[in-house]
Design a protein around this motif. Structure first.
Motif, PDB file in Angstrom:
ATOM      1  N   ASN A   5       0.814  -1.207   0.000  1.00 30.50           N
ATOM      2  CA  ASN A   5       0.000   0.000   0.000  1.00 30.50           C
ATOM      3  C   ASN A   5       0.854   1.266   0.000  1.00 30.50           C
ATOM      4  O   ASN A   5       0.673   2.167  -0.827  1.00 30.50           O
ATOM      5  N   PHE A   8       2.807   1.827  -3.214  1.00 34.36           N
ATOM      6  CA  PHE A   8       1.918   2.254  -4.301  1.00 34.36           C
ATOM      7  C   PHE A   8       1.756   3.766  -4.295  1.00 34.36           C
ATOM      8  O   PHE A   8       1.926   4.434  -5.318  1.00 34.36           O
ATOM      9  N   ASN A  11       4.742   6.059  -5.254  1.00 42.29           N
ATOM     10  CA  ASN A  11       5.196   5.997  -6.638  1.00 42.29           C
ATOM     11  C   ASN A  11       4.901   7.299  -7.382  1.00 42.29           C
ATOM     12  O   ASN A  11       3.783   7.808  -7.352  1.00 42.29           O
ATOM     13  N   TYR A 126      -8.478   0.916   0.078  1.00 36.57           N
ATOM     14  CA  TYR A 126      -7.100   0.426   0.074  1.00 36.57           C
ATOM     15  C   TYR A 126      -6.684  -0.113   1.448  1.00 36.57           C
ATOM     16  O   TYR A 126      -5.493  -0.240   1.733  1.00 36.57           O
ATOM     17  N   GLY A 187      -6.016  -1.002  -8.217  1.00 34.98           N
ATOM     18  CA  GLY A 187      -4.870  -0.176  -8.587  1.00 34.98           C
ATOM     19  C   GLY A 187      -4.972   0.300 -10.021  1.00 34.98           C
ATOM     20  O   GLY A 187      -5.993   0.127 -10.689  1.00 34.98           O
ATOM     21  N   LEU A 191       0.285  -0.978 -11.556  1.00 38.25           N
ATOM     22  CA  LEU A 191       0.585  -1.383 -10.182  1.00 38.25           C
ATOM     23  C   LEU A 191      -0.706  -1.801  -9.483  1.00 38.25           C
ATOM     24  O   LEU A 191      -1.744  -1.167  -9.669  1.00 38.25           O
ATOM     25  N   ILE A 193      -2.563  -3.358  -5.714  1.00 37.65           N
ATOM     26  CA  ILE A 193      -2.462  -3.561  -4.271  1.00 37.65           C
ATOM     27  C   ILE A 193      -3.736  -4.245  -3.773  1.00 37.65           C
ATOM     28  O   ILE A 193      -4.781  -4.160  -4.416  1.00 37.65           O
TER      29      ILE A 193
END
Length: 246
Positions: A5, A8, A11, A126, A187, A191, A193
């Motif tokens: 998490n 992500f 990024n 999330y 995501g 990417l 999650i």
């Protein structure tokens, strides 16, 4: 590629998708006005806690709508907070906004300080474990003043045909899956999650279990009907929006 998490949201390519200065959506505007209407009998909304603030997108509108004296904005991502601080300087809103890097689960050391708590940007989506989602909702309840308001959004199990069928199939096995029926990787930008998609009933139950009252939950499809407009589930996420009072 599947990542954690925090990784992500740290990024740079993910941050770019969030760093937009557009106005809030019509359903967010609806929730902000609902919160103001609910609390007006007790005073003005002047102290606001923003969970999962990201780059600060909604803070700009919060200031324009409420003219608050204090905002505390937090996010799990250091890079998101760094970008948020830059945006707040550009918008000249940094003097009233405190930014914090940290997990919403850990924001449990204050009580009865805010008239409004926001959990927008589908932040709870999330958080794949129910105990952690409940912990965040209970924190939101604890930090609100009496009759304070919480608003937020989550991903919905009902939406596009593929997503709806996916969760219908999982619900057939709810005896074995239990609460994990709503778990699904989520995501974007290559990417992924672990995430959690709520059913409306489950969201109502979690908010109520966290101590809230006068709970309203609408899918974006239902919100559109309220506003006399159409909603295309083939293209829209059909998120759930919620408003609740302490």
């Amino acid at each position: 590629m599947k990542v954690g998490n925090k990784d992500f949201w740290e990024n740079e390519n993910i941050i770019k998708t969030q760093d937009i200065s557009k106005n809030i959506s019509n359903f967010e505007a609806f929730m902000f006005e609902k919160a103001k209407e609910r609390y007006k009998a007790f005073g003005k909304i002047k102290n606001i806690k923003v969970f999962g603030c990201g780059t600060g997108r909604e803070i700009k509108s919060i200031v324009e709508i409420y003219h608050p004296s204090r905002i505390v904005a937090s996010d799990i991502s250091e890079n998101m907070i760094s970008k948020c601080k830059k945006n707040l300087e550009i918008w000249k809103m940094n003097s009233i906004t405190e930014t914090i890097v940290g997990n919403a689960l850990d924001f449990n050391k204050v009580s009865c300080q805010f008239e409004l708590v926001t959990v927008l940007n589908s932040m709870l989506t999330y958080v794949p474990e129910r105990n952690n989602r409940l912990g965040i909702l209970k924190n939101a309840h604890q930090i609100l003043k009496d009759d304070g308001v919480m608003i937020g959004t989550v991903h919905n199990q009902v939406g596009t045909l593929t997503k709806t069928l996916y969760f219908k199939i999982r619900n057939f096995f709810s005896v074995f899956l239990g609460e994990n029926v709503g778990n699904r990787d989520t995501g974007f930008n290559g990417l992924y999650i672990p995430g959690y998609y709520y059913a409306k009933k489950g969201l109502l139950e979690d908010i109520e279990e966290s101590g809230f009252k006068n709970i309203e939950v609408y899918s974006l499809e239902e919100f559109s009907i309220l506003n006399g407009t159409s909603y295309n589930r083939k293209k829209g996420y059909n998120n759930l929006i919620f408003i609740a009072s302490k």
